[in-house]
Design a protein around this motif. Sequence first.
Motif, PDB file in Angstrom:
ATOM      1  N   GLY A  98     -10.444  10.437 -19.987  1.00 17.99           N
ATOM      2  CA  GLY A  98      -9.175  11.153 -20.094  1.00 17.99           C
ATOM      3  C   GLY A  98      -8.100  10.310 -20.746  1.00 17.99           C
ATOM      4  N   THR A 128      -7.064  10.943 -24.709  1.00 15.16           N
ATOM      5  CA  THR A 128      -5.689  11.410 -24.867  1.00 15.16           C
ATOM      6  C   THR A 128      -4.922  10.475 -25.802  1.00 15.16           C
ATOM      7  OG1 THR A 128      -5.695  12.427 -22.677  1.00 15.16           O
ATOM      8  CG2 THR A 128      -3.553  11.990 -23.662  1.00 15.16           C
ATOM      9  N   GLU A 136      -7.447  18.916 -23.638  1.00 14.10           N
ATOM     10  CA  GLU A 136      -8.579  18.979 -22.712  1.00 14.10           C
ATOM     11  C   GLU A 136      -8.876  17.624 -22.079  1.00 14.10           C
ATOM     12  OE1 GLU A 136     -11.814  20.960 -24.654  1.00 14.10           O
ATOM     13  OE2 GLU A 136     -10.683  22.809 -24.851  1.00 14.10           O
ATOM     14  N   TYR A 156      -7.233  17.094 -18.873  1.00 12.44           N
ATOM     15  CA  TYR A 156      -7.916  17.673 -17.718  1.00 12.44           C
ATOM     16  C   TYR A 156      -8.849  16.662 -17.059  1.00 12.44           C
ATOM     17  CZ  TYR A 156      -6.247  22.418 -18.369  1.00 12.44           C
ATOM     18  OH  TYR A 156      -5.467  23.528 -18.443  1.00 12.44           O
ATOM     19  N   TYR A 157      -9.482  15.810 -17.853  1.00 13.87           N
ATOM     20  CA  TYR A 157     -10.324  14.762 -17.274  1.00 13.87           C
ATOM     21  C   TYR A 157      -9.487  13.836 -16.390  1.00 13.87           C
ATOM     22  CZ  TYR A 157     -14.361  15.772 -20.266  1.00 13.87           C
ATOM     23  OH  TYR A 157     -15.426  16.353 -20.884  1.00 13.87           O
ATOM     24  N   SER A 214      -6.672  14.548 -14.943  1.00 19.16           N
ATOM     25  CA  SER A 214      -6.261  15.335 -13.768  1.00 19.16           C
ATOM     26  C   SER A 214      -7.405  15.485 -12.773  1.00 19.16           C
ATOM     27  CB  SER A 214      -5.782  16.723 -14.195  1.00 19.16           C
ATOM     28  OG  SER A 214      -4.704  16.608 -15.072  1.00 19.16           O
ATOM     29  N   LEU A 215      -8.623  15.609 -13.276  1.00 18.73           N
ATOM     30  CA  LEU A 215      -9.780  15.716 -12.400  1.00 18.73           C
ATOM     31  C   LEU A 215      -9.927  14.462 -11.547  1.00 18.73           C
ATOM     32  CD1 LEU A 215     -12.368  17.211 -11.532  1.00 18.73           C
ATOM     33  CD2 LEU A 215     -13.517  16.080 -13.437  1.00 18.73           C
TER      34      LEU A 215
END
Length: 94
Positions: free
Chosen positions: A20, A24, A48, A51-52, A54-55
Amino acid sequence: MKRALQILLGVLSLVPLGFGITNTVYGVGSFLPDGQFPAALDSQFRFESAYYFSLAILIWWVIPNIERQTTLFRIIIGGLFLGGLARVYSYMTV
């Protein structure tokens, strides 16, 4: 058993955290050099990748009280499973 699951989740969460942050920051240019890609692709890739990141944060939030966060844990794992199916589909079609 609970402690082993917590440790495993903590270690495995480093994977989406690393991807992520890296994706990014560097975008799709790290895979397609010389700017030979549309700006929309880079934008989508970076979006996207967030999102990694955030996961990983969600996993860390679940770890301390995993026995009380079973619904959220199942949603996270279900999302990962669907993402895996999407990768299999991509592998088979592209």
